[in-house]
Design a protein around this motif. Structure first.
Motif, PDB file in Angstrom:
ATOM      1  N   PRO A  24       0.799  -1.225   0.000  1.00 37.49           N
ATOM      2  CA  PRO A  24       0.000   0.000   0.000  1.00 37.49           C
ATOM      3  C   PRO A  24       0.835   1.280   0.000  1.00 37.49           C
ATOM      4  O   PRO A  24       0.306   2.348  -0.235  1.00 37.49           O
ATOM      5  CB  PRO A  24      -0.823  -0.096   1.279  1.00 37.49           C
ATOM      6  CG  PRO A  24      -0.488  -1.358   1.934  1.00 37.49           C
ATOM      7  CD  PRO A  24       0.533  -2.079   1.133  1.00 37.49           C
TER       8      PRO A  24
ATOM      9  N   LYS B 133      -8.101   0.492  -3.043  1.00 40.30           N
ATOM     10  CA  LYS B 133      -8.171  -0.803  -2.375  1.00 40.30           C
ATOM     11  C   LYS B 133      -8.283  -0.591  -0.870  1.00 40.30           C
ATOM     12  O   LYS B 133      -7.548   0.195  -0.290  1.00 40.30           O
ATOM     13  CB  LYS B 133      -6.926  -1.627  -2.694  1.00 40.30           C
ATOM     14  CG  LYS B 133      -6.949  -3.018  -2.099  1.00 40.30           C
ATOM     15  CD  LYS B 133      -5.739  -3.836  -2.545  1.00 40.30           C
ATOM     16  CE  LYS B 133      -5.764  -5.213  -1.905  1.00 40.30           C
ATOM     17  NZ  LYS B 133      -4.594  -6.014  -2.259  1.00 40.30           N
ATOM     18  N   GLU B 134      -9.215  -1.314  -0.241  1.00 39.58           N
ATOM     19  CA  GLU B 134      -9.407  -1.174   1.195  1.00 39.58           C
ATOM     20  C   GLU B 134      -8.440  -2.078   1.965  1.00 39.58           C
ATOM     21  O   GLU B 134      -8.227  -3.235   1.604  1.00 39.58           O
ATOM     22  CB  GLU B 134     -10.841  -1.525   1.588  1.00 39.58           C
ATOM     23  CG  GLU B 134     -11.098  -1.292   3.072  1.00 39.58           C
ATOM     24  CD  GLU B 134     -12.532  -1.496   3.472  1.00 39.58           C
ATOM     25  OE1 GLU B 134     -12.787  -2.380   4.302  1.00 39.58           O
ATOM     26  OE2 GLU B 134     -13.394  -0.760   2.938  1.00 39.58           O
ATOM     27  N   TYR B 135      -7.865  -1.503   3.031  1.00 39.78           N
ATOM     28  CA  TYR B 135      -6.997  -2.232   3.951  1.00 39.78           C
ATOM     29  C   TYR B 135      -7.581  -2.053   5.339  1.00 39.78           C
ATOM     30  O   TYR B 135      -8.026  -0.967   5.697  1.00 39.78           O
ATOM     31  CB  TYR B 135      -5.568  -1.684   3.925  1.00 39.78           C
ATOM     32  CG  TYR B 135      -4.877  -1.879   2.595  1.00 39.78           C
ATOM     33  CD1 TYR B 135      -4.112  -3.009   2.349  1.00 39.78           C
ATOM     34  CD2 TYR B 135      -4.996  -0.931   1.587  1.00 39.78           C
ATOM     35  CE1 TYR B 135      -3.482  -3.202   1.126  1.00 39.78           C
ATOM     36  CE2 TYR B 135      -4.372  -1.116   0.361  1.00 39.78           C
ATOM     37  CZ  TYR B 135      -3.625  -2.249   0.139  1.00 39.78           C
ATOM     38  OH  TYR B 135      -3.000  -2.439  -1.067  1.00 39.78           O
ATOM     39  N   ASN B 136      -7.565  -3.114   6.128  1.00 45.77           N
ATOM     40  CA  ASN B 136      -8.106  -3.029   7.474  1.00 45.77           C
ATOM     41  C   ASN B 136      -7.254  -3.872   8.412  1.00 45.77           C
ATOM     42  O   ASN B 136      -7.668  -4.923   8.887  1.00 45.77           O
ATOM     43  CB  ASN B 136      -9.562  -3.481   7.509  1.00 45.77           C
ATOM     44  CG  ASN B 136     -10.225  -3.150   8.837  1.00 45.77           C
ATOM     45  OD1 ASN B 136      -9.643  -2.487   9.684  1.00 45.77           O
ATOM     46  ND2 ASN B 136     -11.436  -3.616   9.018  1.00 45.77           N
ATOM     47  N   LYS B 137      -6.050  -3.422   8.638  1.00 44.33           N
ATOM     48  CA  LYS B 137      -5.136  -4.083   9.568  1.00 44.33           C
ATOM     49  C   LYS B 137      -4.619  -3.031  10.533  1.00 44.33           C
ATOM     50  O   LYS B 137      -4.330  -1.911  10.145  1.00 44.33           O
ATOM     51  CB  LYS B 137      -3.971  -4.714   8.821  1.00 44.33           C
ATOM     52  CG  LYS B 137      -4.409  -5.831   7.910  1.00 44.33           C
ATOM     53  CD  LYS B 137      -3.260  -6.698   7.534  1.00 44.33           C
ATOM     54  CE  LYS B 137      -3.789  -7.797   6.656  1.00 44.33           C
ATOM     55  NZ  LYS B 137      -3.212  -9.051   6.889  1.00 44.33           N
TER      56      LYS B 137
END
Length: 100
Positions: free
Chosen positions: A18, A49-53
Motif C-alpha cells: 500500500p 483498495k481497502e486495507y483493514n489491519k
C-alpha cells in the motif's frame, strides 16, 4: 528493527504494497506524522483498495526520525511527493488527536 547477518539483504517492498505510488500519502499528508507516532486502526482506502489491519504506533521515535521516515516514504516506492520539514512535522505532531 533487527540487524541482518552479514551478506543478507532486506527484500524490497512488494510492488503491491500500500505504500507504493500511494494516493493516501498525498490526500492524508497532515495526518501521517500522527499515524506513525500513534498508529492506526480501522479501514483505510489506498489507491482504491481497502486495507483493514492495525498499524501500531512508534511512540519512541523522535520528531527528526519521523521526519526522515516520512521523507523516505514520500520519495521512494514510486512516490514523488513533497518532502516534510522538521518544523512541519513538529507542528503536525502537536496537533495529533489524543489516542484512545
Amino acid at each position: 528493527m533487527p540487524e541482518l547477518p552479514p551478506g543478507r539483504w532486506k527484500r524490497p517492498a512488494r510492488p503491491d504494497t500500500p505504500i507504493a505510488k500511494a494516493d493516501y500519502l498525498q490526500t492524508h499528508r497532515d495526518e501521517l506524522p500522527c499515524i506513525i507516532r500513534h498508529g492506526l486502526q480501522g479501514p483505510i482506502v489506498v489507491n482504491g483498495k481497502e486495507y483493514n489491519k492495525e498499524m501500531p504506533g512508534l511512540e519512541a521515535l523522535r520528531e527528526d526520525q519521523i521526519t526522515n521516515l516520512l521523507n523516505y516514504i514520500q520519495t521512494n516506492y514510486g512516490n514523488n511527493n513533497q518532502r516534510y520539514t522538521f518544523e512541519e512535522v513538529e507542528q503536525l505532531l502537536e496537533q495529533c488527536p489524543v489516542p484512545q
